[in-house]
Write an enzyme that holds these catalytic residues in place. Sequence first.
Site, PDB file in Angstrom:
ATOM      1  N   ARG A 158       0.858  -1.189   0.000  1.00  0.00           N
ATOM      2  CA  ARG A 158       0.000   0.000   0.000  1.00  0.00           C
ATOM      3  C   ARG A 158       0.893   1.238   0.000  1.00  0.00           C
ATOM      4  O   ARG A 158       1.954   1.246   0.606  1.00  0.00           O
ATOM      5  CB  ARG A 158      -0.875  -0.027   1.257  1.00  0.00           C
ATOM      6  CG  ARG A 158      -1.883   1.072   1.377  1.00  0.00           C
ATOM      7  CD  ARG A 158      -2.810   0.857   2.587  1.00  0.00           C
ATOM      8  NE  ARG A 158      -3.665  -0.292   2.367  1.00  0.00           N
ATOM      9  CZ  ARG A 158      -3.937  -1.228   3.280  1.00  0.00           C
ATOM     10  NH1 ARG A 158      -3.405  -1.166   4.479  1.00  0.00           N
ATOM     11  NH2 ARG A 158      -4.737  -2.233   2.999  1.00  0.00           N
TER      12      ARG A 158
ATOM     13  N   ASN B  61      -0.010  -0.728  13.364  1.00  0.00           N
ATOM     14  CA  ASN B  61       0.498  -1.818  12.532  1.00  0.00           C
ATOM     15  C   ASN B  61       1.724  -2.435  13.181  1.00  0.00           C
ATOM     16  O   ASN B  61       2.670  -1.718  13.508  1.00  0.00           O
ATOM     17  CB  ASN B  61       0.934  -1.277  11.165  1.00  0.00           C
ATOM     18  CG  ASN B  61      -0.189  -0.623  10.405  1.00  0.00           C
ATOM     19  OD1 ASN B  61      -1.095  -1.299   9.952  1.00  0.00           O
ATOM     20  ND2 ASN B  61      -0.135   0.691  10.269  1.00  0.00           N
TER      21      ASN B  61
ATOM     22  N   ASP C 264       4.987  -4.569   6.551  1.00  0.00           N
ATOM     23  CA  ASP C 264       3.774  -4.789   7.337  1.00  0.00           C
ATOM     24  C   ASP C 264       3.692  -6.273   7.693  1.00  0.00           C
ATOM     25  O   ASP C 264       3.699  -7.121   6.810  1.00  0.00           O
ATOM     26  CB  ASP C 264       2.564  -4.355   6.498  1.00  0.00           C
ATOM     27  CG  ASP C 264       1.249  -4.524   7.218  1.00  0.00           C
ATOM     28  OD1 ASP C 264       0.988  -5.621   7.745  1.00  0.00           O
ATOM     29  OD2 ASP C 264       0.457  -3.567   7.232  1.00  0.00           O
TER      30      ASP C 264
ATOM     31  N   ASP D 247       1.128  -7.798   9.225  1.00  0.00           N
ATOM     32  CA  ASP D 247      -0.262  -8.258   9.287  1.00  0.00           C
ATOM     33  C   ASP D 247      -0.992  -7.954  10.590  1.00  0.00           C
ATOM     34  O   ASP D 247      -2.122  -7.507  10.553  1.00  0.00           O
ATOM     35  CB  ASP D 247      -0.393  -9.767   8.996  1.00  0.00           C
ATOM     36  CG  ASP D 247       0.454 -10.211   7.820  1.00  0.00           C
ATOM     37  OD1 ASP D 247       0.332  -9.589   6.749  1.00  0.00           O
ATOM     38  OD2 ASP D 247       1.249 -11.138   7.977  1.00  0.00           O
TER      39      ASP D 247
ATOM     40  N   ASP E 189      -2.519  -6.172  13.656  1.00  0.00           N
ATOM     41  CA  ASP E 189      -2.867  -4.781  13.913  1.00  0.00           C
ATOM     42  C   ASP E 189      -3.581  -4.694  15.247  1.00  0.00           C
ATOM     43  O   ASP E 189      -4.269  -5.635  15.653  1.00  0.00           O
ATOM     44  CB  ASP E 189      -3.804  -4.245  12.820  1.00  0.00           C
ATOM     45  CG  ASP E 189      -3.204  -4.369  11.428  1.00  0.00           C
ATOM     46  OD1 ASP E 189      -2.129  -3.800  11.206  1.00  0.00           O
ATOM     47  OD2 ASP E 189      -3.810  -5.046  10.579  1.00  0.00           O
TER      48      ASP E 189
ATOM     49  N   ASP F  73      -6.461  -9.378  12.553  1.00  0.00           N
ATOM     50  CA  ASP F  73      -5.728 -10.065  11.479  1.00  0.00           C
ATOM     51  C   ASP F  73      -4.764 -11.149  11.955  1.00  0.00           C
ATOM     52  O   ASP F  73      -3.739 -11.408  11.323  1.00  0.00           O
ATOM     53  CB  ASP F  73      -4.996  -9.054  10.585  1.00  0.00           C
ATOM     54  CG  ASP F  73      -5.954  -8.049   9.951  1.00  0.00           C
ATOM     55  OD1 ASP F  73      -7.119  -8.428   9.705  1.00  0.00           O
ATOM     56  OD2 ASP F  73      -5.550  -6.912   9.707  1.00  0.00           O
TER      57      ASP F  73
ATOM     58  N   GLU G 263      -4.505 -13.788   9.242  1.00  0.00           N
ATOM     59  CA  GLU G 263      -3.644 -13.342   8.140  1.00  0.00           C
ATOM     60  C   GLU G 263      -2.169 -13.480   8.542  1.00  0.00           C
ATOM     61  O   GLU G 263      -1.334 -13.926   7.752  1.00  0.00           O
ATOM     62  CB  GLU G 263      -3.968 -11.883   7.794  1.00  0.00           C
ATOM     63  CG  GLU G 263      -3.209 -11.346   6.612  1.00  0.00           C
ATOM     64  CD  GLU G 263      -3.545  -9.880   6.317  1.00  0.00           C
ATOM     65  OE1 GLU G 263      -2.865  -9.317   5.449  1.00  0.00           O
ATOM     66  OE2 GLU G 263      -4.449  -9.298   6.945  1.00  0.00           O
TER      67      GLU G 263
END
Length: 178
Positions: free
Chosen positions: A23, A87, A103, A105, A107, A120, A123
Amino acid sequence: MNAPKEGDYIAIQSYKHDGSLHRTWRDTMVLKTSENAVIGCNDHTLVTESDGRKWVTREPALIYFHKKYWFNVVAMIREGGVSYYCNLASPHVMDQEALKYIDYDLDVKVFPNGEKRLLDVDEYEAHSAKWHYSAETDRILKANVKVLVDWINNGKGPFSKEYIDIWYNRYQELAHHR
């Protein structure tokens, strides 16, 4: 590279462990830089996702990055109060192109009423298996979740009202003098 100065705009790029761009936030105004930390603010900035989707943030957000911690903090300033999105991520690096981090994953979301949610986890576990996060990376991230929760519980750094007031006021001063 020279560190950005107060009032400069930088891009922020989030990557995944495999090196893929995750992102990008286009314009974040730098409010303070030190040897280890960057504080900034963005408002209605363009965000581009890895799949090419684009969207614009809805409210001002103060950002906090530190080279000694494996997390970064986004304080979203809303009418109903400040919400935080934290994050779990590698410490940042800065180059000519952008402020960059990986990142990981996990959070932590903090609501204006103080409620916290770890997000997450599924994830994180899937990516940990897929990309073979090392035991050391896993240990560091879990230790940093504890540091982060301690900061939240004790109103430390970006989680204090004074921090929000000081840095958001500074952003408004700089933004209105442009």
